[in-house]
Design a protein around this motif. Sequence first.
Motif, PDB file in Angstrom:
ATOM      1  N   GLY A 272       3.065  -1.446  20.474  1.00  0.00           N
ATOM      2  CA  GLY A 272       3.303  -2.791  19.975  1.00  0.00           C
ATOM      3  C   GLY A 272       3.390  -2.865  18.467  1.00  0.00           C
ATOM      4  O   GLY A 272       3.636  -3.933  17.916  1.00  0.00           O
ATOM      5  N   ILE A 273       3.193  -1.753  17.791  1.00  0.00           N
ATOM      6  CA  ILE A 273       3.270  -1.712  16.337  1.00  0.00           C
ATOM      7  C   ILE A 273       4.735  -1.562  15.938  1.00  0.00           C
ATOM      8  O   ILE A 273       5.413  -0.641  16.381  1.00  0.00           O
ATOM      9  N   ASP A 274       5.204  -2.457  15.115  1.00  0.00           N
ATOM     10  CA  ASP A 274       6.595  -2.427  14.678  1.00  0.00           C
ATOM     11  C   ASP A 274       6.657  -2.097  13.187  1.00  0.00           C
ATOM     12  O   ASP A 274       7.219  -2.828  12.390  1.00  0.00           O
ATOM     13  N   TRP A 275       6.037  -0.990  12.820  1.00  0.00           N
ATOM     14  CA  TRP A 275       5.999  -0.531  11.432  1.00  0.00           C
ATOM     15  C   TRP A 275       6.883   0.696  11.335  1.00  0.00           C
ATOM     16  O   TRP A 275       6.745   1.633  12.124  1.00  0.00           O
ATOM     17  N   PRO A 276       7.806   0.734  10.372  1.00  0.00           N
ATOM     18  CA  PRO A 276       8.750   1.844  10.316  1.00  0.00           C
ATOM     19  C   PRO A 276       8.150   3.182   9.864  1.00  0.00           C
ATOM     20  O   PRO A 276       8.718   4.222  10.125  1.00  0.00           O
TER      21      PRO A 276
ATOM     22  N   LEU B 257       0.829  -1.206   0.000  1.00  0.00           N
ATOM     23  CA  LEU B 257       0.000   0.000   0.000  1.00  0.00           C
ATOM     24  C   LEU B 257       0.867   1.260   0.000  1.00  0.00           C
ATOM     25  O   LEU B 257       0.581   2.214  -0.727  1.00  0.00           O
ATOM     26  N   ALA B 258       1.914   1.257   0.822  1.00  0.00           N
ATOM     27  CA  ALA B 258       2.811   2.418   0.873  1.00  0.00           C
ATOM     28  C   ALA B 258       3.455   2.647  -0.495  1.00  0.00           C
ATOM     29  O   ALA B 258       3.557   3.789  -0.958  1.00  0.00           O
ATOM     30  N   GLU B 259       3.859   1.572  -1.144  1.00  0.00           N
ATOM     31  CA  GLU B 259       4.461   1.683  -2.476  1.00  0.00           C
ATOM     32  C   GLU B 259       3.473   2.252  -3.483  1.00  0.00           C
ATOM     33  O   GLU B 259       3.852   3.027  -4.368  1.00  0.00           O
TER      34      GLU B 259
END
Length: 117
Positions: free
Chosen positions: A88-92, A71-73
């Motif tokens: 707890g979110i490990d999204w950069p 989606l980001a792309e």
Amino acid sequence: MAEPRRLLLVEDEPVIAFALEDIVLDMGFEVVGPVYRLAEGLVAAAGEEFEGAILDVNLNEQTSYPIAAVLAERGIPFLFATGYAEGGIDWPGDAPVIAKPYSREQLAAALRLLFPA
């Protein structure tokens, strides 16, 4: 009248997915999905037409991060829904996070972040 915005819903719990679908339909969105598994979500994220997405973080012991990357792309905004704390979110990247259980009002506020007026 403008076409309704389309949202991809990715949620591995059918009861939650159907409740979420009802809420976003009632808010005037069109729903793509819901999809329940990572593989289905990747196919939808790469090939379907929609303007935003709601991603459950945990999908049957996998994460939705690969979907988020697609989606980001593509430049499609999304938010994460999780039963864990926001930490707890490990999204950069930056993405709104709503904690389960969430209310209709919390969901509406998060969607306003995706689609500012």
